[in-house]
Design a protein around this motif. Structure first.
Motif, PDB file in Angstrom:
ATOM      1  N   VAL A 183      46.144  39.443  39.360  1.00 15.21           N
ATOM      2  CA  VAL A 183      45.561  39.627  40.685  1.00 15.21           C
ATOM      3  C   VAL A 183      45.248  41.101  40.871  1.00 15.21           C
ATOM      4  O   VAL A 183      46.159  41.942  40.830  1.00 15.21           O
ATOM      5  N   MET A 214      42.212  36.764  39.169  1.00 11.02           N
ATOM      6  CA  MET A 214      41.928  36.556  40.580  1.00 11.02           C
ATOM      7  C   MET A 214      41.565  37.914  41.188  1.00 11.02           C
ATOM      8  O   MET A 214      42.444  38.684  41.576  1.00 11.02           O
ATOM      9  N   THR A 216      40.346  40.945  43.649  1.00 10.45           N
ATOM     10  CA  THR A 216      40.498  41.280  45.061  1.00 10.45           C
ATOM     11  C   THR A 216      39.525  42.401  45.405  1.00 10.45           C
ATOM     12  O   THR A 216      39.097  43.158  44.531  1.00 10.45           O
ATOM     13  N   ARG A 217      39.197  42.508  46.678  1.00 11.38           N
ATOM     14  CA  ARG A 217      38.275  43.566  47.109  1.00 11.38           C
ATOM     15  C   ARG A 217      38.981  44.919  47.193  1.00 11.38           C
ATOM     16  O   ARG A 217      38.352  45.960  47.008  1.00 11.38           O
ATOM     17  N   GLN A 218      40.264  44.884  47.500  1.00  8.09           N
ATOM     18  CA  GLN A 218      41.067  46.095  47.622  1.00  8.09           C
ATOM     19  C   GLN A 218      42.455  45.856  47.064  1.00  8.09           C
ATOM     20  O   GLN A 218      42.836  44.714  46.774  1.00  8.09           O
ATOM     21  N   GLU A 223      45.213  41.892  51.083  1.00  9.76           N
ATOM     22  CA  GLU A 223      44.496  41.234  49.979  1.00  9.76           C
ATOM     23  C   GLU A 223      45.473  40.436  49.122  1.00  9.76           C
ATOM     24  O   GLU A 223      45.134  39.353  48.629  1.00  9.76           O
ATOM     25  N   GLY A 224      46.681  40.956  48.956  1.00  7.24           N
ATOM     26  CA  GLY A 224      47.692  40.220  48.204  1.00  7.24           C
ATOM     27  C   GLY A 224      48.096  38.943  48.912  1.00  7.24           C
ATOM     28  O   GLY A 224      48.278  37.900  48.277  1.00  7.24           O
ATOM     29  N   ALA A 226      46.217  37.194  50.905  1.00  5.48           N
ATOM     30  CA  ALA A 226      45.107  36.245  50.739  1.00  5.48           C
ATOM     31  C   ALA A 226      45.148  35.609  49.350  1.00  5.48           C
ATOM     32  O   ALA A 226      44.891  34.403  49.198  1.00  5.48           O
ATOM     33  N   ALA A 227      45.485  36.414  48.335  1.00  5.50           N
ATOM     34  CA  ALA A 227      45.603  35.858  46.982  1.00  5.50           C
ATOM     35  C   ALA A 227      46.749  34.858  46.917  1.00  5.50           C
ATOM     36  O   ALA A 227      46.639  33.806  46.266  1.00  5.50           O
ATOM     37  N   ARG A 230      45.617  31.626  48.228  1.00 10.99           N
ATOM     38  CA  ARG A 230      44.785  30.902  47.253  1.00 10.99           C
ATOM     39  C   ARG A 230      45.659  30.213  46.205  1.00 10.99           C
ATOM     40  O   ARG A 230      45.366  29.094  45.783  1.00 10.99           O
ATOM     41  N   ALA A 245      50.447  41.408  39.412  1.00 11.04           N
ATOM     42  CA  ALA A 245      49.599  42.049  40.414  1.00 11.04           C
ATOM     43  C   ALA A 245      49.298  43.480  39.979  1.00 11.04           C
ATOM     44  O   ALA A 245      50.178  44.187  39.466  1.00 11.04           O
ATOM     45  N   LEU A 250      49.776  44.670  46.427  1.00 13.68           N
ATOM     46  CA  LEU A 250      49.306  43.304  46.211  1.00 13.68           C
ATOM     47  C   LEU A 250      50.489  42.358  45.979  1.00 13.68           C
ATOM     48  O   LEU A 250      50.536  41.252  46.535  1.00 13.68           O
TER      49      LEU A 250
END
Length: 340
Positions: A183, A214, A216-218, A223-224, A226-227, A230, A245, A250
């Protein structure tokens, strides 16, 4: 209102030139006169304007430092190390965060240029270093921080992130994890690229394992999280049993999502490894296994290199320092074994 040199001279009964000599070359002034001027300075509360004096000389006593994310405790530790070493040598550090924005990075470099900083320390966004070339050609030394120079055209102080990615995923593989997720992103960040490369090298040499990227944008906690959401939404047959990560922020977000769900356990169902060894990783509800970078030592070493390069001028040798990362095992993987 600030007290002027002229007022100090009048108070001490000496010329402005004598006050200037006391401030800048006391060895050429008699001890009696130095004492008179010093006493006048103390009575009036005079504060010398070093900034103006240094700019007239063509440089300041400041180093400019550009980091990728000022909110990340890792970069705060790098800054602390740089600041301590700079102060030991009579300099200060002006830190700015690019926030992973090339536009902001360029704005910071322009401002540092205008301030005539004595040197630039930078974790650049991309591999295009043309702006840094111009800064150095104008006489300001530049040292890359937390990433290598590639072609060795710039001095750099970094960590072997490929090795860091390798030891993180090798640890998960050694625990018997077969479906591993990396990630992290954006991949334009060189450190993310290298950590992914290290992870891929382990999977390529280990039969029966797969690696899912996976992006991430940042590199943030949100963001972590959100991952992590998912991962929770995946079909159990496809869900990873190990996660690496790209940084600890993250990893913290992923851990929050998994723990809050109550449906997956760390490390029993998903073993988790982060990167950087920030304090928050150790104090998390499930302390996070991570890859340690010597952040403060990176900052101190970068200033040492910058000082040497500044002193050498055009004859400077481009130094390359590469630290070896270390795995720090905690409860997010400790005793995890094969997921069941």
């Amino acid at each position: 209102m600030a007290v002027s040199v002229k007022e100090v001279a009048a108070e001490a009964g000496v010329s402005v030139g004598t006050v200037s000599n006391v401030l800048n070359r006391p060895e050429v002034v008699s001890e009696r006169t130095v004492a008179k001027v010093t006493a006048a300075i103390e009575r009036l509360g005079f504060v010398r304007n070093d900034a103006a004096r240094q700019l007239r000389a063509g440089h300041s006593r400041n180093f400019g430092l550009v980091v990728l994310d000022g909110r990340n405790p890792f970069f705060m530790d790098v800054t602390q190390g740089a600041q301590h070493r700079a102060l030991e040598n009579g300099y200060t550090v002006l830190m700015g965060s690019s926030d992973n924005s090339l536009t902001t990075e360029q704005q910071l470099l322009d401002l540092f240029d205008e301030q005539r900083v004595a040197g630039v320390l930078i974790s650049p966004m991309h591999s295009d270093l043309s702006r840094l070339w111009k800064i150095r050609e104008a006489g300001t030394p530049v040292v890359l921080v937390d990433r290598g120079s590639g072609d060795r055209s710039f001095s750099s102080v970094s960590v072997n992130d490929v090795e860091g990615g390798r030891i993180a995923v090798q640890h998960l593989v050694d625990l018997g994890r077969k479906k591993i997720a990396f990630v992290g992103g954006p991949q334009s960040i060189v450190q993310v690229q290298h950590r992914l490369e290290g992870a891929q090298s382990v999977i390529a040499g280990t039969a029966g394992t797969v690696l899912q990227h996976m992006p991430t944008r940042q590199l943030t906690v949100l963001e972590g999280r959100a991952a992590g959401e998912r991962i929770l939404a995946m079909d159990p047959a496809e869900r990873p049993d190990g996660v690496f990560a790209a940084n600890d922020l993250l990893a913290l977000g992923i851990l929050q999502a998994l723990v809050m769900s109550g449906s997956l356990r760390v490390p029993q169902d998903i073993a988790l490894v982060g990167y950087d060894n920030i304090d928050f990783a150790e104090s998390a509800v499930v302390p996070i296994t991570t890859v340690r970078q010597p952040a403060e030592e990176i900052g101190r070493t970068a200033v040492d290199v910058l000082l040497r390069e500044s002193e050498a001028g055009a004859d400077a040798v481009r130094e390359q320092f590469v630290f070896t990362p270390k795995l720090v095992i905690r409860e997010s993987t400790a005793g995890a074994g094969t997921a069941g």
